[in-house]
Design an enzyme around this catalytic site. Structure first.
Site, PDB file in Angstrom:
ATOM      1  N   ARG A 199       4.721 -12.578  10.054  1.00  0.00           N
ATOM      2  CA  ARG A 199       5.446 -11.368   9.684  1.00  0.00           C
ATOM      3  C   ARG A 199       6.758 -11.282  10.463  1.00  0.00           C
ATOM      4  O   ARG A 199       6.914 -11.886  11.510  1.00  0.00           O
ATOM      5  CB  ARG A 199       4.596 -10.121   9.870  1.00  0.00           C
ATOM      6  CG  ARG A 199       4.083  -9.882  11.262  1.00  0.00           C
ATOM      7  CD  ARG A 199       3.453  -8.497  11.395  1.00  0.00           C
ATOM      8  NE  ARG A 199       2.507  -8.172  10.340  1.00  0.00           N
ATOM      9  CZ  ARG A 199       2.534  -7.029   9.644  1.00  0.00           C
ATOM     10  NH1 ARG A 199       3.452  -6.110   9.862  1.00  0.00           N
ATOM     11  NH2 ARG A 199       1.636  -6.777   8.737  1.00  0.00           N
ATOM     12  N   LYS A 246       4.013   0.863   9.517  1.00  0.00           N
ATOM     13  CA  LYS A 246       4.266   2.119   8.811  1.00  0.00           C
ATOM     14  C   LYS A 246       3.640   3.300   9.548  1.00  0.00           C
ATOM     15  O   LYS A 246       4.168   4.406   9.511  1.00  0.00           O
ATOM     16  CB  LYS A 246       3.690   2.030   7.392  1.00  0.00           C
ATOM     17  CG  LYS A 246       4.650   1.360   6.430  1.00  0.00           C
ATOM     18  CD  LYS A 246       4.081   1.313   5.029  1.00  0.00           C
ATOM     19  CE  LYS A 246       3.025   0.230   4.924  1.00  0.00           C
ATOM     20  NZ  LYS A 246       2.474   0.051   3.588  1.00  0.00           N
ATOM     21  N   GLU A 267       0.871  -1.159   0.000  1.00  0.00           N
ATOM     22  CA  GLU A 267       0.000   0.000   0.000  1.00  0.00           C
ATOM     23  C   GLU A 267       0.917   1.219   0.000  1.00  0.00           C
ATOM     24  O   GLU A 267       1.795   1.324   0.862  1.00  0.00           O
ATOM     25  CB  GLU A 267      -0.865  -0.027   1.263  1.00  0.00           C
ATOM     26  CG  GLU A 267      -1.910   1.056   1.283  1.00  0.00           C
ATOM     27  CD  GLU A 267      -2.716   1.060   2.581  1.00  0.00           C
ATOM     28  OE1 GLU A 267      -3.360   2.069   2.834  1.00  0.00           O
ATOM     29  OE2 GLU A 267      -2.671   0.066   3.326  1.00  0.00           O
TER      30      GLU A 267
HETATM   31  P1  ATP Z   1       2.528  -2.033   7.969  1.00  0.00           P
HETATM   32  O1  ATP Z   1       1.759  -2.584   9.110  1.00  0.00           O
HETATM   33  O2  ATP Z   1       3.982  -1.921   8.229  1.00  0.00           O
HETATM   34  O3  ATP Z   1       1.937  -0.789   7.398  1.00  0.00           O
HETATM   35  P2  ATP Z   1       1.268  -3.507   5.901  1.00  0.00           P
HETATM   36  O4  ATP Z   1       1.071  -4.962   5.922  1.00  0.00           O
HETATM   37  O5  ATP Z   1       0.081  -2.646   6.093  1.00  0.00           O
HETATM   38  O6  ATP Z   1       2.442  -3.166   6.882  1.00  0.00           O
HETATM   39  P3  ATP Z   1       1.547  -3.297   3.096  1.00  0.00           P
HETATM   40  O7  ATP Z   1       2.070  -2.185   2.285  1.00  0.00           O
HETATM   41  O8  ATP Z   1       0.102  -3.597   3.024  1.00  0.00           O
HETATM   42  O9  ATP Z   1       1.967  -3.031   4.592  1.00  0.00           O
HETATM   43  O10 ATP Z   1       2.399  -4.614   2.852  1.00  0.00           O
HETATM   44  C1  ATP Z   1       2.806  -5.096   1.607  1.00  0.00           C
HETATM   45  C2  ATP Z   1       3.193  -6.525   1.779  1.00  0.00           C
HETATM   46  O11 ATP Z   1       4.258  -6.642   2.715  1.00  0.00           O
HETATM   47  C3  ATP Z   1       2.044  -7.353   2.322  1.00  0.00           C
HETATM   48  O12 ATP Z   1       1.969  -8.542   1.580  1.00  0.00           O
HETATM   49  C4  ATP Z   1       2.422  -7.610   3.744  1.00  0.00           C
HETATM   50  O13 ATP Z   1       1.911  -8.831   4.163  1.00  0.00           O
HETATM   51  C5  ATP Z   1       3.951  -7.601   3.695  1.00  0.00           C
HETATM   52  N1  ATP Z   1       4.503  -7.203   4.992  1.00  0.00           N
HETATM   53  C6  ATP Z   1       4.276  -6.065   5.677  1.00  0.00           C
HETATM   54  N2  ATP Z   1       4.923  -6.073   6.854  1.00  0.00           N
HETATM   55  C7  ATP Z   1       5.589  -7.250   6.924  1.00  0.00           C
HETATM   56  C8  ATP Z   1       6.447  -7.863   7.898  1.00  0.00           C
HETATM   57  N3  ATP Z   1       6.731  -7.264   9.045  1.00  0.00           N
HETATM   58  N4  ATP Z   1       6.964  -9.078   7.613  1.00  0.00           N
HETATM   59  C9  ATP Z   1       6.683  -9.679   6.455  1.00  0.00           C
HETATM   60  N5  ATP Z   1       5.890  -9.168   5.506  1.00  0.00           N
HETATM   61  C10 ATP Z   1       5.344  -7.962   5.723  1.00  0.00           C
HETATM   62 MG    MG Z   2      -1.583  -2.887   4.709  1.00  0.00          MG
END
Ligand code: ATP
Ligand code: MG
Length: 566
Positions: free
Chosen positions: A262, A272, A37
């Site tokens: 994760r 984020k 995202e």
């Molecule tokens: P955040 O909570 O840091 O904002 P998010 O999951 O909302 O993370 P996205 O941009 O939606 O962030 O994530 C893109 C991809 O990265 C998704 O497939 C998500 O599952 C993966 N991802 C995000 N954080 C992690 C993590 N800590 N470990 C492994 N994969 C991750």
């Molecule tokens: Mg997300």
């Protein structure tokens, strides 16, 4: 059977893929995607997901798409779109011509929604957000059906079209899937598919005033792109039935969602939202502050993509959440830098020494080894003269036991140069601080060995005062002063655990060969650690180095004590 080059050990995801290849579930295809995202910069957790998705595609000779999950127009900025692409490329991956945006599918998603309405599987609800929440029930109690749930199809079609046409105020209506308000899985209790929101989208502008929710957009986007294995993190495990429900009820191509744990690392926060707080509130200098575990921060700090990929490989994937020690990331980094970084000498906290018996105007060029791990990197010349700087911590007026470095009357080796002996200590008359040392050298020990077989216990680094280049060196420590930054007293947030001493700036002297060091280039300062030229602040006039990682390997220590305790 797959043709994968089995370098990486198998794991549960590979087993699923292997099985799907055996049964020809997706005609032998492996097609993954990384779906960020664009609401912030990528962090090391995303790096794990990137390495996994692109890595699997490469190993199975498949494809991996980059897809921006841009369904929330409020939090997204073009700066993020650019940084994300830069970071994925820097990590060494290539999506070729497959850069997609969920927003490209808005029209198609709308059509899909119309189909569900026509099939009696979606309805327009006039409840507001609070009322929907109240109707939702809890884990132990079923939800209550909305009074609008059984609207006739025609009315739903009309209202949904008018939602799209902008006839209703923001938040006044939503489109919901009609599934089961009593389902034990809360995601099945008539999940919201669309909300009304007037916000200008970075790609679609003001064309839309209804935006799809994550669960509605994600699986359908995967399906449109013919993804085979849709890999996501564990918190989406109980969204999988909904992911499948939408695809099944639309009767369209169905990828397999697979969840993994994760990545969490000590001394960091991975969300984020929290990283944004650190940036916005000025706790760090930006998303790329070298203390940040964002990919851009790690890059600026001096991390290599190879080290991060190696780290991602070695931590593997699993189904249960755990926290990796930050020291293990540093361990992977040191292994990589040890192989490739040129050794140089740099004095971080200089103490001047004068070699009384060395000719006043003489400058010698001494030969130094660039990398003992890699003879092909050759040697270089470093100037030596009567006045030098040594590390102030390499001298003790009153040396404790086991301190083998310089002390009054003591002889040590200057790396690649001579044996020297400290003769007098000059102090500031008022403060009593040590100002400089007077020493003598033994000309017979040139190169660092004594022909008479005399041994010295200490070898210290140095630079020649007249030729040395001044440089600002930034020494970093963890941004938080506890391994679990989210643990705080009830009325505080994670910023209460910020480490006030995470950055120390020193004025150092480095050997003259570094005068033209290029931004981003990496070195080992002997006996100190790995450093890189800061890509943002360093200029030809004013060199700035970041300490990437010290030489001390805390992971090796942890591992050793683990072994000893077994
Ligand atoms: P955040 O909570 O840091 O904002 P998010 O999951 O909302 O993370 P996205 O941009 O939606 O962030 O994530 C893109 C991809 O990265 C998704 O497939 C998500 O599952 C993966 N991802 C995000 N954080 C992690 C993590 N800590 N470990 C492994 N994969 C991750
Ligand atoms: Mg997300």
């Amino acid at each position: 059977m797959s043709e994968k080059e089995t370098k990486t050990p198998s794991n549960f995801i590979r087993e699923i893929i292997d099985r799907d290849l055996e049964t020809n579930k997706y005609e032998g295809r492996v097609h993954t995607r990384f779906p960020p995202e664009p609401n912030g910069y990528l962090h090391i957790g995303h790096a794990k997901s990137i390495c996994l998705n692109f890595g699997l595609a490469a190993d199975y000779k498949g494809l991996c798409n980059l897809r921006f999950d841009d369904t929330n127009p409020i939090k997204e900025e073009s700066e993020y779109l650019e940084s994300i692409q830069e970071d994925v490329r820097w990590l060494g991956f290539d999506w070729e011509d497959r850069l997609y945006y969920a927003s490209d599918y808005f029209e198609q998603l709308y059509e899909f929604a119309v189909k569900l309405i026509k099939d009696g599987k979606a309805y327009v609800d006039d409840l507001n957000a609070d009322e929907i929440r109240e109707h939702r029930g809890t884990l132990t109690e079923p939800g209550k059906e909305s009074p609008y749930r059984n609207r006739p199809v025609e009315e739903n079609l009309d209202l949904f079209k008018r939602m799209r046409d902008g006839e209703f105020p923001d938040g006044s209506r939503v489109l919901r899937a009609k599934i089961d308000m009593a389902s034990p899985n809360l995601n099945f209790r008539d999940p919201v598919m669309y909300r009304i929101l007037r916000a200008t989208h970075h790609r679609t502008g003001d064309k839309w005033c209804i935006y799809p929710m994550y669960d509605w957009a994600h699986g359908q986007s995967d399906s449109i792109e013919k993804i085979t294995h849709s890999i996501c993190t564990l918190e989406f495990e109980d969204h999988r039935p909904l992911y499948d429900w939408f695809l099944e009820n639309l009767g369209i191509y169905r990828p397999q969602q697979i969840e993994f744990a994760r990545l969490n690392i000590t001394y960091t926060v991975m969300s984020k939202r929290k990283l944004l707080i650190l940036v916005r509130d000025g706790h760090v200098s930006g998303w790329d502050d070298p203390r940040m575990w964002t990919i851009s921060g790690l890059r600026r700090r001096g991390y290599t993509p190879e080290a991060i990929r190696d780290f991602a490989d070695r931590i593997g994937v699993s189904k249960s959440n755990s926290t990796v020690d930050f020291a293990f990331l540093e361990h992977c980094l040191r292994e990589d830098l040890n192989k490739r970084a040129t050794r140089v000498m740099g004095v971080l906290r200089p103490l001047k020494i004068i070699i009384d018996n060395y000719p006043e105007d003489q400058v010698e060029e001494l030969e130094a080894v660039n990398n003992p791990e890699d003879p092909s990197m050759g040697t270089r010349k470093v100037p030596f003269s009567r006045e030098l700087y040594i590390e102030s911590s390499d001298f003790r007026e009153d040396p404790p036991r086991k301190f083998f470095r310089l002390a009054p009357g003591r002889e040590v080796r200057l790396r690649y140069a001579y044996f020297i002996t400290c003769v007098t200590v000059v102090k500031d008359e008022i403060t009593g601080e040590i100002v400089e040392l007077h020493c003598t050298y033994d000309p017979a020990t040139r190169g660092g060995d004594s022909p008479d077989g005399r041994k010295v216990k200490g070898t210290i680094h140095w630079v020649s005062a007249a030729q040395a280049v001044q440089a600002e060196v930034r020494l970093y420590d963890h941004l938080f002063n506890r391994p679990d930054p989210d643990t705080v007293e009830a009325d505080k947030d994670f910023t209460a655990n910020l480490n006030p001493n995470s950055l120390e700036v020193v004025q150092a002297y480095v050997e003259p060969g570094l005068a033209n060091a290029q931004p981003g280039s990496r070195y080992q300062f002997e006996r100190q650690g790995y450093f890189c030229v800061d890509a943002v602040d360093s200029t030809a006039e004013r060199l700035v180095f970041n300490r990437t990682v010290s030489l001390r390997d805390t992971w090796a220590k942890i591992e050793k004590s683990l072994q000893e305790n077994q």
